[in-house]
Enzyme design. Structure first.
Site, PDB file in Angstrom:
ATOM      1  N   LYS A   1       0.814  -1.213   0.000  1.00  0.00           N
ATOM      2  CA  LYS A   1       0.000   0.000   0.000  1.00  0.00           C
ATOM      3  C   LYS A   1       0.855   1.274   0.000  1.00  0.00           C
ATOM      4  O   LYS A   1       0.371   2.335  -0.366  1.00  0.00           O
ATOM      5  CB  LYS A   1      -0.984  -0.024   1.166  1.00  0.00           C
ATOM      6  CG  LYS A   1      -2.045  -1.106   0.937  1.00  0.00           C
ATOM      7  CD  LYS A   1      -3.113  -1.124   1.979  1.00  0.00           C
ATOM      8  CE  LYS A   1      -4.185  -2.145   1.642  1.00  0.00           C
ATOM      9  NZ  LYS A   1      -3.750  -3.543   1.893  1.00  0.00           N
TER      10      LYS A   1
HETATM   11  C1  LIG Z   1      -4.398  -4.609   1.392  1.00  0.00           C
HETATM   12  C2  LIG Z   1      -3.624  -5.872   1.253  1.00  0.00           C
HETATM   13  C3  LIG Z   1      -4.032  -6.900   0.382  1.00  0.00           C
HETATM   14  C4  LIG Z   1      -5.294  -6.822  -0.435  1.00  0.00           C
HETATM   15  O1  LIG Z   1      -5.229  -5.832  -1.433  1.00  0.00           O
HETATM   16  P1  LIG Z   1      -6.549  -5.344  -2.176  1.00  0.00           P
HETATM   17  O2  LIG Z   1      -6.149  -4.192  -3.016  1.00  0.00           O
HETATM   18  O3  LIG Z   1      -7.512  -4.974  -1.096  1.00  0.00           O
HETATM   19  O4  LIG Z   1      -7.029  -6.500  -2.978  1.00  0.00           O
HETATM   20  C5  LIG Z   1      -3.217  -8.020   0.273  1.00  0.00           C
HETATM   21  N1  LIG Z   1      -2.099  -8.153   1.011  1.00  0.00           N
HETATM   22  C6  LIG Z   1      -1.686  -7.196   1.868  1.00  0.00           C
HETATM   23  C7  LIG Z   1      -0.461  -7.419   2.652  1.00  0.00           C
HETATM   24  C8  LIG Z   1      -2.428  -6.017   2.016  1.00  0.00           C
HETATM   25  O5  LIG Z   1      -2.012  -5.066   2.882  1.00  0.00           O
END
Ligand SMILES: *Cc1c(COP(=O)(O)O)cnc(C)c1O
Length: 428
Positions: free
Chosen positions: A85
């Site tokens: 993210k």
């Molecule tokens: C947020 C997250 C996901 C999922 O991502 P999306 O965009 O919601 O599909 C997967 N793995 C980790 C470590 C995350 O922080």
């Protein structure tokens, strides 16, 4: 750029790929984003992108590792909070900072998190002039390391709010606060949810970067395998494909919260109860970004999207007649399977993966070139890793947090209490 839902038309990058091949990550990111961010002068956008990825600890930003002749892993966890993210939120933080300077205004960012998003949002904005960030999280229900990432920043524009309730309670309170038009306008409130288009666009870039790193012969048959919760990450890859980048397909890899797996295998979209798992950032049932995919998949007909979403919201299910799954495939991984997968990948490749990435390794198609997106560093989940393979997963940035003071504010899961706190601490 930061606020809109979807671009009217998508650009076509098919003629640019050979020119893009030699570009380093930040340059590639700039070339991609400038097509959308036409309101930002070129030199400014370039500087924003450079700054956003200068905080990453790996020179390649999103390094691609080859595990075997057809299997690659893209490591998306070299940013400040060790999860993917950061790619979107480091950029978004700098875009917000620019917006403040440009409009001579301040903004107050407010969000709720069950873990990774809150930490990434905080690290995107910490210390940025003109901004304050308030992140609600369910007290006692995020991992201790995630909590430290949110509460040990030392920055005075960061407010980590430990809510006496669940993530849903926090979301609920937030919805009420954002629904108060007067309050929202007066405090110049902004959200950090994954609906934000700038977030999705920032994520397109690592798919493009990985695609261009593959030898030409491997590109033709490549499938990206994406650990999925809210469908934001995989949507970014799919959008890039719609922009003329010939990616063969995507695998939507869920954990035991498998609504998207069921959709892509049966055409039935039906909510279930969220069951907490070893891959908590994927513990989602209704994926907000799915609506965007739907819009394209029904021929960009907003009335049809409304109709489907209305039926889904009232009955909790919708079955697509003749569901066209396009280039998507899907897999599902239960909690019982995760430790075994971590063991297998460690044994076969001497490579340590976190529990979210493990979900993506559940079923790899040996006939294809696969790029697995590794969404978090194993160091964020030391207990799961230790239990699975007896390895002590650590990362220096997490170790450093352990000696810093933890600063949070405990609040009731109540809109009035949260509103009062924000009012009292907002940047004027
Ligand atoms: C947020 C997250 C996901 C999922 O991502 P999306 O965009 O919601 O599909 C997967 N793995 C980790 C470590 C995350 O922080």
């Amino acid at each position: 750029m930061a606020a809109c839902f979807l671009p009217e038309t998508l650009p076509d990058f098919s003629g640019e790929l050979s020119r893009f091949e030699s570009l380093a990550y930040p340059e590639l990111c700039y070339e991609f984003l400038r097509v959308f961010a036409t309101d930002i002068p070129a030199d400014e956008l370039r500087a924003i992108v450079q700054r956003s990825y200068a905080t990453f600890s790996h020179p390649e930003i999103a390094p691609l590792r080859r595990l075997s002749s057809r299997l690659h892993v893209m490591e998306l966890w070299h940013g400040p909070t060790l999860a993917f993210k950061d790619f979107a939120l480091q950029l978004l933080g700098n875009l917000y900072e620019r917006q403040c300077a440009q409009r001579k205004e301040t903004i107050n960012v407010l969000g709720a998190t069950s873990g990774d998003t809150g930490a990434a949002a905080i690290h995107g904005l910490l210390g940025k002039p003109g901004t304050a960030v308030f992140i609600l999280y369910p007290d006692g229900r995020v991992s201790p390391l995630q909590e430290r990432q949110m509460t040990c920043t030392g920055a005075d524009n960061v407010f980590a709010l430990a809510i006496d309730g669940t993530f849903d309670d926090a979301q609920h309170a937030l919805k009420e606060i954002f629904g108060d038009q007067e309050f929202r306008t007066r405090l110049r409130l902004s959200a950090v949810n994954s609906i934000n288009l700038a977030r999705v666009l920032a994520q397109c870039v690592y798919y493009l970067h990985a695609f261009l790193r593959l030898p030409a012969a491997e590109r033709e048959n490549v499938e990206f395998v994406v650990p999925t919760g809210n469908f934001g990450n995989v949507l970014a890859g799919w959008l890039l494909q719609q922009m003329g980048v010939p990616i063969r397909g995507f695998k939507v890899a869920t954990n035991q919260n498998d609504i998207l797996y069921r959709l892509f295998t049966t055409g039935e979209y039906r909510v279930g109860e969220v069951r907490p798992s070893l891959a908590p950032s994927m513990d989602i049932q209704v994926a907000s970004n799915f609506e965007r995919f739907l819009y394209f998949s029904v021929g960009r007909d907003p009335a049809r999207v409304r109709e489907i979403m209305h039926a889904f919201k009232t009955t909790g299910e919708f079955t697509f007649p003749n569901f066209d799954r396009g280039t998507f495939s899907a897999s599902r991984c239960t909690d019982a399977e995760i430790p075994g997968i971590i063991q297998r990948v460690y044994r076969d490749y001497n490579y340590v993966i976190d529990p979210h990435t493990a979900c993506a390794f559940q079923s790899i198609d040996p006939e294809r070139t696969s790029i697995v997106l590794s969404t978090a560093s194993p160091a964020k989940f030391p207990e799961t890793i230790a239990n699975a393979i007896g390895v002590d997963a650590t990362h220096p940035s997490l170790e450093a947090l352990k000696s810093r003071p933890l600063v949070n504010h405990r609040l009731k899961a109540d809109a009035a209490a949260i509103r009062a706190f924000v009012e009292a601490h907002a940047v004027a």
